[in-house]
Scaffold this active site. Sequence first.
Site, short mmCIF file in Angstrom:
data_model
loop_
_atom_site.label_atom_id
_atom_site.label_comp_id
_atom_site.label_asym_id
_atom_site.label_seq_id
_atom_site.Cartn_x
_atom_site.Cartn_y
_atom_site.Cartn_z
CG ASP A 125 -1.82 -1.17 1.30
OD1 ASP A 125 -2.44 -1.45 0.28
OD2 ASP A 125 -1.89 -1.82 2.35
N GLY A 126 2.00 1.17 0.68
CA GLY A 126 2.90 2.32 0.76
C GLY A 126 3.38 2.74 -0.62
CG ASN B 103 -4.02 5.74 3.17
OD1 ASN B 103 -4.84 5.23 2.43
ND2 ASN B 103 -3.04 5.07 3.72
N1 LIG Z 1 -1.70 3.21 14.05
C1 LIG Z 1 -1.78 3.00 12.76
O1 LIG Z 1 -2.48 2.14 12.27
C2 LIG Z 1 -0.98 3.88 11.85
C3 LIG Z 1 -0.07 4.79 12.35
C4 LIG Z 1 0.62 5.59 11.45
C5 LIG Z 1 0.39 5.45 10.08
N2 LIG Z 1 -0.49 4.55 9.64
C6 LIG Z 1 -0.82 4.42 8.22
O2 LIG Z 1 0.30 4.20 7.43
C7 LIG Z 1 0.10 4.89 6.23
C8 LIG Z 1 1.41 5.08 5.53
O3 LIG Z 1 1.72 3.83 4.99
P1 LIG Z 1 3.20 3.45 4.59
O4 LIG Z 1 3.16 2.14 3.91
O5 LIG Z 1 3.86 4.61 3.94
O6 LIG Z 1 3.86 3.29 6.01
P2 LIG Z 1 4.24 1.94 6.75
O7 LIG Z 1 5.29 1.25 5.96
O8 LIG Z 1 4.49 2.30 8.17
O9 LIG Z 1 2.90 1.08 6.62
C9 LIG Z 1 1.81 1.20 7.46
C10 LIG Z 1 0.85 0.04 7.25
O10 LIG Z 1 -0.41 0.59 6.89
C11 LIG Z 1 -0.92 -0.16 5.81
N3 LIG Z 1 -1.75 0.69 5.00
C12 LIG Z 1 -1.43 1.84 4.39
N4 LIG Z 1 -2.48 2.30 3.71
C13 LIG Z 1 -3.49 1.42 3.91
C14 LIG Z 1 -4.82 1.35 3.48
N5 LIG Z 1 -5.36 2.31 2.73
N6 LIG Z 1 -5.58 0.30 3.86
C15 LIG Z 1 -5.06 -0.66 4.63
N7 LIG Z 1 -3.81 -0.65 5.10
C16 LIG Z 1 -3.03 0.39 4.74
C17 LIG Z 1 0.29 -0.61 5.04
O11 LIG Z 1 -0.02 -1.76 4.29
C18 LIG Z 1 1.25 -0.93 6.15
O12 LIG Z 1 1.09 -2.24 6.61
C19 LIG Z 1 -0.55 6.18 6.64
O13 LIG Z 1 -1.27 6.78 5.60
C20 LIG Z 1 -1.43 5.71 7.75
O14 LIG Z 1 -2.74 5.43 7.29
C21 LIG Z 1 -1.19 3.75 10.50
N1 LIG Z 2 9.34 4.09 -5.16
C1 LIG Z 2 9.51 4.41 -3.89
N2 LIG Z 2 10.44 5.32 -3.52
C2 LIG Z 2 10.61 5.66 -2.22
N3 LIG Z 2 9.92 5.12 -1.22
C3 LIG Z 2 8.98 4.22 -1.50
C4 LIG Z 2 8.73 3.82 -2.85
N4 LIG Z 2 7.75 2.89 -2.83
C5 LIG Z 2 7.40 2.73 -1.55
N5 LIG Z 2 8.13 3.53 -0.75
C6 LIG Z 2 8.04 3.62 0.71
O1 LIG Z 2 8.47 2.38 1.26
C7 LIG Z 2 7.68 2.07 2.40
C8 LIG Z 2 7.21 0.63 2.33
O2 LIG Z 2 6.43 0.45 1.17
P1 LIG Z 2 5.21 -0.57 1.12
O3 LIG Z 2 4.18 -0.18 2.12
O4 LIG Z 2 4.79 -0.66 -0.29
O5 LIG Z 2 5.88 -1.91 1.56
P2 LIG Z 2 5.42 -2.90 2.69
O6 LIG Z 2 5.34 -2.16 3.96
O7 LIG Z 2 6.35 -4.04 2.63
O8 LIG Z 2 4.02 -3.36 2.17
P3 LIG Z 2 2.62 -3.44 2.96
O9 LIG Z 2 1.89 -2.16 2.64
O10 LIG Z 2 1.96 -4.61 2.35
O11 LIG Z 2 2.90 -3.58 4.41
C9 LIG Z 2 6.53 3.07 2.44
O12 LIG Z 2 6.76 3.99 3.50
C10 LIG Z 2 6.60 3.79 1.13
O13 LIG Z 2 6.29 5.17 1.25
#
Ligand SMILES: NC(=O)c1ccc[n+]([C@@H]2O[C@H](COP(=O)([O-])OP(=O)(O)OC[C@H]3O[C@@H](n4cnc5c(N)ncnc54)[C@H](O)[C@@H]3O)[C@@H](O)[C@H]2O)c1
Ligand SMILES: Nc1ncnc2c1ncn2[C@@H]1O[C@H](COP(=O)(O)OP(=O)(O)OP(=O)(O)O)[C@@H](O)[C@H]1O
Length: 648
Positions: free
Chosen positions: A401-402, A474
Amino acid sequence: MGNDCFAAQSLPQDCRIIARGMVNLTTSTVAGSRLISETVHAPICRRYRILKRDRSTTILLGRIRASGRGKLTADRVLTIVAAVELPLLFLSLSFNSAPPSSIAAAAIRPLFNVSDDRLTRDLPSFPLEETGFSNMSSSLNPARGDHEFFEDPPTRALDEHLVEFSEALRTVAKALRRVAEGKASAQAEAAIWKRKYELEKERNSSLKHQEATKICHSGSREEETENLRNESLMHDSSPEKSVHCCGKDGICSHETLRDGAVDADSNKQRRMVTRKASFRLAWGCNGDNSGQHKHEVVSFEKGNITTAGRSSKQILLKWESQPQTVLILAKPNSNSVRSLCAEMVRWLKDEKKINVFVEPRVKIELLTESSDFDFVHTWKYDEEIKDLHSKVDLVVTLGGDGTVLWAASMFKGPIPPVVPFSLGSLESENYREYLDAVLKGPMSITLRHRLQCHVIREAAKDEIETEEPILVLNEVTIDRGMSSYLTYLECYCDSSFVTCVQGDGLILSTTSGSTAYSLAAGGSMVHPQVPGILFTPICPHSLSFRPLILPEYATLRVQVPFNSRGQAWASFDGKDRKQLAPGDALICSMAPWPVPTACQVDSTNDFLRSINEGLHWNLRKIQSFDGPRFVGRLSYCFLKQFFNTKKI
Ligand SMILES: NC(=O)c1ccc[n+]([C@@H]2O[C@H](COP(=O)([O-])OP(=O)(O)OC[C@H]3O[C@@H](n4cnc5c(N)ncnc54)[C@H](O)[C@@H]3O)[C@@H](O)[C@H]2O)c1
Ligand SMILES: Nc1ncnc2c1ncn2[C@@H]1O[C@H](COP(=O)(O)OP(=O)(O)OP(=O)(O)O)[C@@H](O)[C@H]1O
């Protein structure tokens, strides 16, 4: 109020300044022949006492050591320049020896224009232990504490005058902020109208070219693609000339690309002229691929209001010309993603003859692997990302999702359809089949709405330019950051007061983001096609604060009030943290550019699968059954019959 100066000659050993409101003091001390200047900010003691509070005014009592970071001694001459910020209400000095009336009078007169007599009479004395000043006593009135002082009738008169003055200034500040906010919402509205205008323009040009389209539709898809390619290579023409539109129901996308940049990576040094693939969106019933376009109909006949057909059914994207350019965005620091990316780039180029764009970092990684990857396109400067939407037909994300959030954050306006490859759910061997289907179309898509956020700074209230809007897929979160105080936020919806948030913060989320942070804070999970904005408090210090879902057309304003004890921090999709000072506001409304994401099945199926598989929603041990046997047999028979007649 500008800079008011006063000079205090022959200062006694120690002095204090009592200030209400915010004040910056520049102290210059002359020690012998040296002049030492330093700026002392009002909250230097960080000891505030709230004396009065009502809806609009909070008066703070701050105690500042004038000596600030260094002690003032009797042999120094002190000059204080008070650079007064809003809302300064009162400034006074007290000293441990020597009647200070002349000095204080000199201090206060230019600020408030009051007579010497009054000042001498009003000058207070304060219990010194509170501020850490020992062995100090007032030469004027040692028995009276600061509370008493503020209750003093003549001072109260001065107080009232100053409160009035402060409120007047606050009103001016509010008016200026409203202007800035008005400008921000006008900008958002202008963007919507611009988009509408563009769509209208496209529609008109499509009508003009209907004849050409008929010819185009009569040919096979291959011929069409070939024609388009030849045409785009032959004509260095204007967008209008090369547009082909079907003119049917739905929204058409026809934008041509003339990339004049010389492909430096290619030895051929040929001029790249490509056309952005056009597509059509159609609304139909779930699972119905007929492309039937249903409009929402609200009729009002003979006083009866009826609705028929909902517009938000599954959306289908049909390519009208074949996509030619794909941007691949890959999650960093993952070996599996890197190898899948290399494989996909090669397959798209060799098998599908598609131009591939990647991020500069990914291109370096690919070239490290093999120099064959020099055909891959990238960009050098961040400004080039702004034009990416006009070059790219599809965005493929490799990650979770990130990575989708990352893709959305790259496009600060329109964004091409996004095909998310979550490595968990789609194994690398499946990608060819899936991507092939996507490139051929039609594909089900979900239009994921984004929120458009503007930060309005109190400090920049009189500036014409506001900060750039930020789009989130988000959520935008306003929290307490590092502060241990509760956040105190005032929330308004379309200028109606909603509530005050006192807690860890507030989340304004899209429906796509409803399964992310908002869910963790107790918000509901909402289907991404439901148009709405989630209003979810984070750990509210109230038993009755339940999350809300507001309509998608609402404009929300979250304001950090002046009497907030701490600052607030805004973060956008979990990134780009910005500090909000007292008086600052965040304005949030639905952005006109949603993120179209390709579905694996359809919106509803994907949503339910993601909450079941990704979040294990309502996973519970099945109740054991140990009742009378015949009931069990009946149930079994019923189920058997049910499954025989219904195919699920
Ligand atoms: N307490 C919490 O649950 C918490 C705290 C801070 C941020 N977040 C979420 O993390 C997001 C940033 O994600 P990231 O991947 O850059 O950071 P990250 O790598 O810390 O990932 C956070 C988790 O949130 C999940 N996630 C993100 N968007 C989602 C969605 N729309 N639906 C379901 N799960 C989702 C990702 O899969 C990941 O497992 C923020 O937008 C925020 O929504 C959650
Ligand atoms: N192309 C990119 N360049 C820089 N940062 C990135 C890029 N793609 C993803 N990221 C950052 O890397 C982090 C991890 O990405 P992502 O959530 O896709 O992986 P994950 O945590 O392994 O997957 P999941 O969402 O299933 O938990 C996120 O904070 C996202 O913002």
